[in-house]
Write a protein that holds these residues in place. Structure first.
Motif, short mmCIF file in Angstrom:
data_model
loop_
_atom_site.label_atom_id
_atom_site.label_comp_id
_atom_site.label_asym_id
_atom_site.label_seq_id
_atom_site.Cartn_x
_atom_site.Cartn_y
_atom_site.Cartn_z
N CYS A 125 0.83 -1.21 0.00
CA CYS A 125 0.00 0.00 0.00
C CYS A 125 0.86 1.26 0.00
O CYS A 125 0.55 2.24 -0.69
N LEU A 171 -4.34 6.32 -1.79
CA LEU A 171 -3.60 7.04 -0.77
C LEU A 171 -2.96 8.32 -1.32
O LEU A 171 -2.87 9.33 -0.63
N LEU A 198 -8.05 11.00 3.08
CA LEU A 198 -6.99 10.21 3.73
C LEU A 198 -7.46 9.48 4.98
O LEU A 198 -7.15 8.28 5.14
N SER A 201 -9.37 6.51 3.87
CA SER A 201 -8.49 5.54 3.22
C SER A 201 -7.71 4.72 4.24
O SER A 201 -7.61 3.49 4.14
N ILE A 202 -7.14 5.39 5.24
CA ILE A 202 -6.34 4.69 6.25
C ILE A 202 -7.21 3.71 7.03
O ILE A 202 -6.81 2.57 7.30
N SER A 203 -8.42 4.13 7.38
CA SER A 203 -9.34 3.23 8.09
C SER A 203 -9.65 1.99 7.25
O SER A 203 -9.66 0.86 7.77
N ILE A 205 -7.83 0.65 4.84
CA ILE A 205 -6.64 -0.20 4.69
C ILE A 205 -6.46 -1.08 5.93
O ILE A 205 -6.13 -2.27 5.83
N ILE A 206 -6.66 -0.51 7.11
CA ILE A 206 -6.52 -1.29 8.35
C ILE A 206 -7.54 -2.43 8.39
O ILE A 206 -7.22 -3.58 8.71
#
Length: 455
Positions: A125, A171, A198, A201-203, A205-206
């Motif tokens: 990622c 990202l 962002l 997106s981060i949430s 990906i986790i």
């Protein structure tokens, strides 16, 4: 609606025949050309504006096949062939074995291959910040990280799914999709990309990393998938230790040269891979005590790998491109747009409808860009009618187009990674579908919580 029904029936037929074991490239080409001919008979334009017509319906369909051979064979196809050739070369000279041997020591304390899978996914990622093309990134990861992942005990389908997935969530704040989305949302790029997109997106990906851990573990156990973990003590390593840097040369090159890291010097991915092959050949030449004959014989493995890539991967990409053009030419996507325009729903319902249509179009066409660029034009108009914030509609559509591409068996990234892994595209999609669904749900919930609904 007739066009949408035609597209749906042919898409289902494509899936049926591929599952039955028919060669995917031939099925997709046949379906694509058939759709182009049907589009012409229905009075639609067969060719995009940039391709000149031959003056005949049937030969126009073949003209588009020629165009895709030139466009994908000479562009993305060349990139894939170079990277596949590079990967074959690294295996032949023993560099990949050196990497596995050296990395196995610091990673030996991690007993679970699924923890390694999650770590590889996070690294992949982060790589998407440097490589914007989903297919280009997938191929790069297949040429570099895939051999190491399988040697460390990650199954081939799971490892291929990791390589196919990192571009599912955007990202990069400078991605072309994000720039267009910010413009349509009426927000400054930094506000839209960093403050709005962002965190979502981060949430996602986790959540997708966690889902990949459990889903791949479940599938490997259920299907008794062969694990290829190498017994390091029995691995034969003939190449010197410094060869371990060679397989990562394309990745290093991307970070150094595929941007403005070094002022005034910008080299594209094609030249970076050629440079990596050249450096590998020079190192091999010096290691073999200036034996040019051995060096050139080793390079033959690179050329053979490039040929195998054209046969197994590039032709599939060409066929998938023809199929996608057929769906768009016949009017299936326009029908989906009409459905969205007629929707008289509330804010959340409209957002869900647009997101679902974007995902459906991305799965059918295998493209992340085309559905988003088509549907995003509707968002400001529909938002204005209901007094909604355009960003509330656009952010899920932006992510949904890329997520949908990651579960499309005809998308470039799925075709390329499955071809290089020598497995079916459906084997990769089976591995990506649950993480993608979890990611999509996270995106929708994140948008509802973090993005104001009303302007």
């Amino acid at each position: 609606m007739t066009e949408l029904l035609i597209g749906l029936v042919i898409t289902i037929a494509v899936g049926y025949y591929i599952v039955k074991g028919y060669k995917a490239a031939g099925v997709l080409l046949t379906a694509g050309v058939s759709l182009l001919i049907i589009a012409g008979l229905l009075g639609h334009s067969v060719l995009p504006a940039k391709v000149i017509s031959t003056g005949n319906l049937f030969t126009d369909s073949l003209e588009y096949v020629k165009y895709m051979l030139q466009y994908r064979g000479g562009g993305l196809g060349l990139q894939i062939m170079l990277l596949c050739g590079f990967a074959s070369y690294m295996t032949h000279i023993g560099a990949n074995n050196v990497v596995v041997k050296q990395f196995s020591k610091p990673l030996s304390f991690i007993k679970s291959p699924y923890v390694l899978l999650v770590a590889a996914y996070i690294v992949a990622c982060l790589m998407s910040l440097a490589v914007s093309s989903a297919t280009g990134l997938g191929v790069l990861l297949m040429a570099t990280l895939f051999p190491m992942m399988t040697a460390m005990g990650i199954s081939r389908p799971a490892a291929a799914a990791v390589c196919a997935s990192p571009a599912a969530i955007i990202l990069s704040p400078t991605s072309g999709d994000v720039v267009v989305a910010a413009e349509k949302a009426g927000l400054p790029l930094h506000v839209f990309a960093v403050e709005t997109v962002l965190p979502v997106s981060i949430s996602a990906i986790i959540v997708m990393a966690a889902a990949a851990f459990f889903w791949n573990k479940y599938l490997d156990k259920k299907n008794n998938t062969p694990m290829e973990r190498v017994d390091i003590s029995e691995m034969e390593v003939t190449a010197p230790g410094y060869y371990s840097i060679l397989p990562f040369m394309p990745i290093i090159g991307v970070f150094l040269f595929n941007g403005e890291t070094i002022p005034g010097l910008k080299i594209d991915i094609y030249t970076i891979v050629v440079l990596s092959i050249t450096i590998g050949a020079i190192v091999d030449f010096l290691t073999n005590r200036l034996n040019g004959k051995v060096t050139l014989e080793n390079l033959e493995s690179c050329y053979a790998g490039m040929g195998d890539a054209f046969k197994g991967v590039v032709m599939l990409l060409v066929a998938a491109g023809v199929f996608a053009q057929g769906l768009m030419s016949v009017g299936a996507i326009d029908n989906l747009l009409a459905l969205a325009d007629k929707a008289g729903a509330g804010g959340i319902a409209l957002m869900l409808l647009l997101t679902a249509l974007t995902v459906a179009a991305a799965i059918a066409t295998g493209s992340g860009n085309a559905p988003f660029y088509a549907f995003v034009e509707l968002a400001p108009q529909l938002a204005g009618k209901l007094g909604l914030s355009p960003a509330f509609l656009i952010i899920p559509m932006l992510q949904a187009s890329n997520l949908g591409r990651t579960i499309s068996p005809v998308s470039g990234v799925i075709v390329a990674t499955s071809g290089m892994a020598k497995i079916s595209p459906f084997d990769v999609v089976k591995r990506t579908v649950v993480p993608v669904v979890c990611g999509l749900i996270t995106v929708i919930l994140g948008t509802v919580v973090l993005v104001p609904m009303y302007a």
